[in-house]
Design a protein around this motif. Structure first.
Motif, PDB file in Angstrom:
ATOM      1  N   ARG A 584       0.651  -1.213  -0.103  1.00  0.00           N
ATOM      2  CA  ARG A 584       0.064  -0.055   0.169  1.00  0.00           C
ATOM      3  C   ARG A 584       0.845   1.282   0.046  1.00  0.00           C
ATOM      4  O   ARG A 584       2.120   1.296  -0.002  1.00  0.00           O
ATOM      5  CB  ARG A 584      -0.731   0.026   1.370  1.00  0.00           C
ATOM      6  CG  ARG A 584      -0.209  -0.571   2.385  1.00  0.00           C
ATOM      7  CD  ARG A 584      -0.665   0.036   3.799  1.00  0.00           C
ATOM      8  NE  ARG A 584      -0.316   1.606   3.911  1.00  0.00           N
ATOM      9  CZ  ARG A 584      -0.750   2.670   4.594  1.00  0.00           C
ATOM     10  NH1 ARG A 584      -1.477   2.088   5.766  1.00  0.00           N
ATOM     11  NH2 ARG A 584      -0.603   3.803   4.694  1.00  0.00           N
ATOM     12  N   SER A 585       0.299   2.454   0.073  1.00  0.00           N
ATOM     13  CA  SER A 585       1.106   3.656   0.092  1.00  0.00           C
ATOM     14  C   SER A 585       2.068   3.798   1.310  1.00  0.00           C
ATOM     15  O   SER A 585       1.745   3.143   2.257  1.00  0.00           O
ATOM     16  CB  SER A 585       0.192   4.851   0.009  1.00  0.00           C
ATOM     17  OG  SER A 585      -0.586   4.966   0.924  1.00  0.00           O
ATOM     18  N   ASP A 620       8.778   3.620  -0.830  1.00  0.00           N
ATOM     19  CA  ASP A 620       8.127   3.183  -2.016  1.00  0.00           C
ATOM     20  C   ASP A 620       8.897   2.222  -2.863  1.00  0.00           C
ATOM     21  O   ASP A 620       8.139   1.351  -3.580  1.00  0.00           O
ATOM     22  CB  ASP A 620       7.822   4.404  -2.981  1.00  0.00           C
ATOM     23  CG  ASP A 620       7.208   5.610  -2.343  1.00  0.00           C
ATOM     24  OD1 ASP A 620       6.474   5.102  -1.520  1.00  0.00           O
ATOM     25  OD2 ASP A 620       7.501   6.830  -2.571  1.00  0.00           O
TER      26      ASP A 620
END
Length: 664
Positions: A584-585, A620
């Motif tokens: 997820r982010s 990320d």
């Protein structure tokens, strides 16, 4: 040598076992454990006779060898030393006059999806013509040629052409910086460079020739006379008169016939540089005869190769995997192989699966890093999930580059292999030349996360810091006790570094792989626990980083990828620092702290409280080279709060370093 002072504790337990089906066993080249045991027994009974038989049956010699192994100058072992052969002839000429000559040798898919096919006969003509061009420009037997090419048919042609005339090639991955290229040209004493104007990756045109120009402008490349430039794209590049020639110019008027030059079995086929943590890169030197034998044998054994297979190794020719399982092994074995120019996420993250369907790929060989990134993509977007493609052509899957964690193994097995394809989790290194520990698809019962057993003739063992065997179930240092044909011969221009790095006296002169490992108490299966210098000593407990990474990634609802390193700690000696990519982010603030605590508790549950990471940082992505290798050295610097002083030009995503430097 940085060796443990006590046994490495192994805390992960894996009880799932996947035996090969009866149908796979029955059809396999090495059929069942009985077939594997018979080969091992042959090697044990007559070690030199075993290797001599394989060499005579699988390699074409222009002058037969009479002596198999010369150990008189250990560790500078020599194999088949009085024999002569040519590697290119063993990959190409051997198939002429057989049905294989008209078989597709390479099925090339470009970045934009365009497909080109070339037969063995056509490939031989291309290689011969380029070999003649090299000779016409003064490249001779024993000269060194640096290759800095995109992942194309021309890259393989360049390697094979060098081998054909007895020139030693040194391939540099097309993402390396000018400084790295400069160092390698000088160390190898290269007389020529083969490159391209640009390469295509992910829809982008990336310069190669400009980097060569920058490297040569640094000076000191006194041996270099010629630069050959493949025009991959229509975009013009700088050309230096008298030094630089396009492929078209160099090939003009050259014959498509070129007799292969016979070389001694110990003649250096190639030098491949591996980066060290400090100092200049190490030029790993491989022979011709022993290397080629093992490239061919492991194609047959590890991949159970059949005449109708479509083989795909996703590695770049700039790495050892691309040497052994793209440029040499598949061709020596007469296989049809896929070569792919692009990246697995362009134009979407379903590219690999779509290509397997499109080309009816039967054997797929890729890296755990790629698998984990594609797991994340598939779970985020159903449209790129492997289930959207017809993967029924697959019969064998492979993993290479680093240990594959059990949960990624299970996803690969279920979603790509349809729970029917054996996974060969191959352990080997640049220095070993080919696989040394790996399952055989028609013989070995599989255990997720384990590379299982050594190949026949490979005497792998786990020892303590004095070279004494440790019992199964205990961790230690992975070594190979006896030489094997495809082993590193020396470090180019640095034989003392070779001896010190790979055959330390304190380990009884065994080959030091540099990895920690453990053998299971029940089956004696090997599981790699990480590099020796990636062993953490936390409050007196020695743990491999790979086990902690596997525990984190086994939190399958949350974690996509993880890398673990150590940093000094006043209380515990070393503290565990984990860098995590979520499915997820990236979280920040209080949410990041909550998720970090959740992951610490998960690791405590999976391994024990001693393994809980002190620091958990979210990104990320992880810092990776363009080949997908995680740069753990950079992560260690970040964990220690040090400034990054190393060359980061090879990173695919340099900006990620700043992100990961933020603490939660």
């Amino acid at each position: 040598m940085s060796a443990p002072t006590s046994a490495i504790e192994s805390v992960l337990v894996e009880n799932r076992v996947f035996p090969p089906s009866d149908a796979i066993v029955k059809a396999a080249r090495v059929s069942g454990m009985a077939g594997y045991d018979a080969l091992c027994a042959e090697a044990e009974k007559d070690f030199e006779g075993f290797w001599a038989r394989l060499a005579r049956e699988n390699v074409q010699w222009s002058k037969p060898f009479t002596r198999t192994l010369d150990e008189s100058n250990a560790p500078f072992y020599q194999w088949f030393a009085d024999g002569e052969l040519n590697a290119s002839a063993n990959c190409l000429d051997r198939h002429i006059g057989t049905p294989t000559e008209n078989k597709t040798a390479i099925l090339f898919e470009a970045d934009d999806g365009a497909v080109t096919k070339i037969t063995y006969k056509e490939l031989l003509a291309r290689v011969s013509q380029f070999a003649n061009a090299l000779k016409a420009h003064g490249v001779n037997k024993g000269d060194r040629v640096l290759i800095y090419m995109p992942m194309t048919i021309e890259g393989v042609v360049a390697m094979q052409a060098c081998a054909r005339i007895g020139a030693t090639h040194s391939v540099v991955f097309g993402g390396f910086s000018a400084k790295a290229v400069h160092e390698r040209i000088i160390d190898a004493g290269a007389v020529a460079v083969i490159t391209a104007n640009y390469q295509m990756r992910g829809g982008k045109e990336l310069p190669l020739k400009a980097i060569i120009d920058e490297a040569l402008a640094m000076g000191g490349c006194d041996t270099l006379r010629n630069v050959f430039v493949y025009q991959r794209t229509a975009t013009a590049c700088n050309m230096v008169a008298g030094r630089d020639k396009t492929f078209a110019e160099a090939l003009a008027g050259q014959s498509t016939e070129c007799a292969p030059v016979a070389v001694g079995a110990e003649h250096p086929l190639f030098i491949l540089y591996t980066s060290g943590s400090t100092g200049k890169p190490k030029g790993v030197q491989h022979s011709t005869g022993g290397y080629l034998l093992w490239a061919k044998m492991t194609m047959d054994w590890t991949f159970d190769l059949r005449a109708d297979d479509v083989f795909w190794c996703t590695a770049d020719i700039g790495w050892i995997t691309g040497h052994t399982y793209v440029a040499y092994g598949p061709l020596a074995a007469g296989a049809t192989q896929i070569i792919f120019e692009g990246i697995p996420t362009f134009p979407n993250a379903g590219r690999f699966w779509q290509m397997i369907e499109r080309h009816k790929c039967t054997i797929f060989y890729t890296a755990p890093t790629a698998i984990r990134s594609l797991i994340k993509a598939a779970e985020a977007d159903e449209a790129v999930h492997p289930a959207r493609s017809d993967l029924s052509s697959l019969r064998i899957l492979g993993s290479v580059g680093e240990p594959i964690n059990p949960e990624a193994w299970m996803w690969y097995h279920k979603n790509v292999g349809g729970e029917r394809c054996p996974i060969v989790d191959t352990f080997w290194q640049t220095e070993t030349g080919g696989h040394v520990i790996t399952p055989l698809p028609g013989a070995t019962p599989l255990v997720p996360g384990s590379c299982t057993l050594p190949l026949p003739g490979i005497t792998a063992a786990i020892v303590d810091e004095m070279g004494n065997d440790v019992p199964n179930g205990s961790g230690g240092i992975l070594v190979i006790k006896r030489p094997w044909p495809s082993m590193i011969r020396t470090i180019w221009n640095d034989p003392e570094r070779f001896k010190k790095s790979y055959f330390p006296e304190e380990l009884k002169g065994y080959y030091l792989a540099g990895d920690g490992a453990v053998r299971s108490a029940d089956r004696g299966y090997f599981r790699i626990t990480g590099r020796i210098d990636d062993v953490l000593n936390v409050s007196g407990h020695r743990m491999g980083t790979m086990e902690i990474e596997s525990a984190l990634v086994s939190k399958t609802d949350l974690v996509a990828e993880a890398a673990v390193v150590g940093r000094p700690d006043d209380v515990t000696g070393e503290a565990i620092c984990a860098f995590v990519v979520l499915k997820r982010s990236r979280p920040t603030g209080e949410e990041a702290k909550q998720i970090a605590n959740e992951l610490r508790n998960w690791v405590a549950k999976e391994i024990g409280p001693i393994a809980k990471p002190k620091d958990i940082r979210f990104g990320d992505n992880l810092p990776k080279t363009r080949s997908g290798k995680i740069m753990r050295r950079l992560l260690r610097s970040i964990a220690k709060g040090e400034a990054i002083t190393q060359d980061t030009s090879t990173l695919e995503n340099p900006a990620i370093l700043d992100q990961l430097a933020q603490t939660n």
